[in-house]
Design a protein around this motif. Structure first.
Motif, PDB file in Angstrom:
ATOM      1  N   ASP A  85      25.829  -0.674  -8.571  1.00  0.00           N
ATOM      2  CA  ASP A  85      26.717   0.264  -7.937  1.00  0.00           C
ATOM      3  C   ASP A  85      25.854   1.400  -7.470  1.00  0.00           C
ATOM      4  OD1 ASP A  85      25.602   1.689 -10.274  1.00  0.00           O
ATOM      5  OD2 ASP A  85      27.284   1.886 -11.399  1.00  0.00           O
ATOM      6  N   ALA A  86      26.332   2.622  -7.217  1.00  0.00           N
ATOM      7  CA  ALA A  86      25.744   3.629  -6.326  1.00  0.00           C
ATOM      8  C   ALA A  86      24.523   4.351  -7.413  1.00  0.00           C
ATOM      9  CB  ALA A  86      26.668   4.794  -5.960  1.00  0.00           C
ATOM     10  N   GLN A  87      24.652   4.122  -8.624  1.00  0.00           N
ATOM     11  CA  GLN A  87      23.798   4.682  -9.622  1.00  0.00           C
ATOM     12  C   GLN A  87      22.491   3.882  -9.959  1.00  0.00           C
ATOM     13  OE1 GLN A  87      27.449   5.121 -10.370  1.00  0.00           O
ATOM     14  NE2 GLN A  87      27.177   6.968  -9.218  1.00  0.00           N
ATOM     15  N   GLY A  88      22.670   2.707  -9.329  1.00  0.00           N
ATOM     16  CA  GLY A  88      21.784   1.673  -9.462  1.00  0.00           C
ATOM     17  C   GLY A  88      21.816   0.801 -10.769  1.00  0.00           C
ATOM     18  N   ALA A  89      23.201   0.757 -11.228  1.00  0.00           N
ATOM     19  CA  ALA A  89      23.500  -0.219 -12.503  1.00  0.00           C
ATOM     20  C   ALA A  89      23.936  -1.732 -11.948  1.00  0.00           C
ATOM     21  CB  ALA A  89      24.437   0.416 -13.335  1.00  0.00           C
ATOM     22  N   ILE A  90      23.644  -2.588 -12.654  1.00  0.00           N
ATOM     23  CA  ILE A  90      23.926  -3.963 -12.184  1.00  0.00           C
ATOM     24  C   ILE A  90      25.160  -4.353 -13.134  1.00  0.00           C
ATOM     25  CG2 ILE A  90      22.850  -6.459 -12.206  1.00  0.00           C
ATOM     26  CD1 ILE A  90      20.096  -5.008 -11.979  1.00  0.00           C
TER      27      ILE A  90
END
Length: 157
Positions: free
Chosen positions: A28-33
């Motif tokens: 996602d845009a926050q870098g979470a997988i």
């Protein structure tokens, strides 16, 4: 269907099939997988599945169809992480099928939808890379995630 995974286990049964599967590593845009907790093993994994006849690896299997089915999220492919096949990673099914791992792993981003549990996953969530060690993740999935985080394999995005 019952499933037992063997990883670098000298007592693993011999594989009798090699079936192409596709995984999708969506960030996602926050870098979470996004990971799912599989009902059959209890481990967290990248969503994916076997390719059906008539599908391309990217459009079918885990890359698009399986990802939506297993997570409730429509995702877009932004790159290709790699092909993962390990003769020492065996998955045995209750019906006698014994597969050698063969996975094409795509990188993507979420387009629409919310993480949703289903028949195959009793947990679906976005996880920050710094929190991954808190989760029971199969070594083959850790390798793929680690390759992505290290930039080992080429990908777009």
């Amino acid at each position: 269907m019952g499933r037992t995974e063997y990883y670098n286990d000298p007592n693993a049964p011999k594989a009798n099939t090699l079936i192409p599967a596709s995984n999708m590593l969506v960030v996602d845009a926050q870098g979470a997988i996004l990971l799912q907790r599989r009902r059959d093993t209890g481990q967290w994994a990248l969503p994916g599945g076997a390719q059906d006849i008539g599908e391309t690896a990217a459009q079918g299997a885990g890359a698009v169809r399986e990802f939506l089915e297993e997570t409730g999220i429509v995702a877009e492919i932004t790159g290709f992480l790699g092909v993962y096949t390990n003769p020492n990673h065996i998955v045995a099914y209750a019906d006698g099928e014994i597969r050698q791992q063969y996975e094409n792993t795509y990188v993507g981003c979420p387009v629409v939808g919310v993480p949703t549990v289903n028949d195959e996953a009793d947990g679906v969530r976005f996880i920050q890379p710094t929190d991954l060690d808190q989760y029971d993740i199969h070594p083959s999935m850790r390798q793929q995630i680690g390759d992505y985080l290290a930039g080992v394999c080429p990908h777009l995005g």
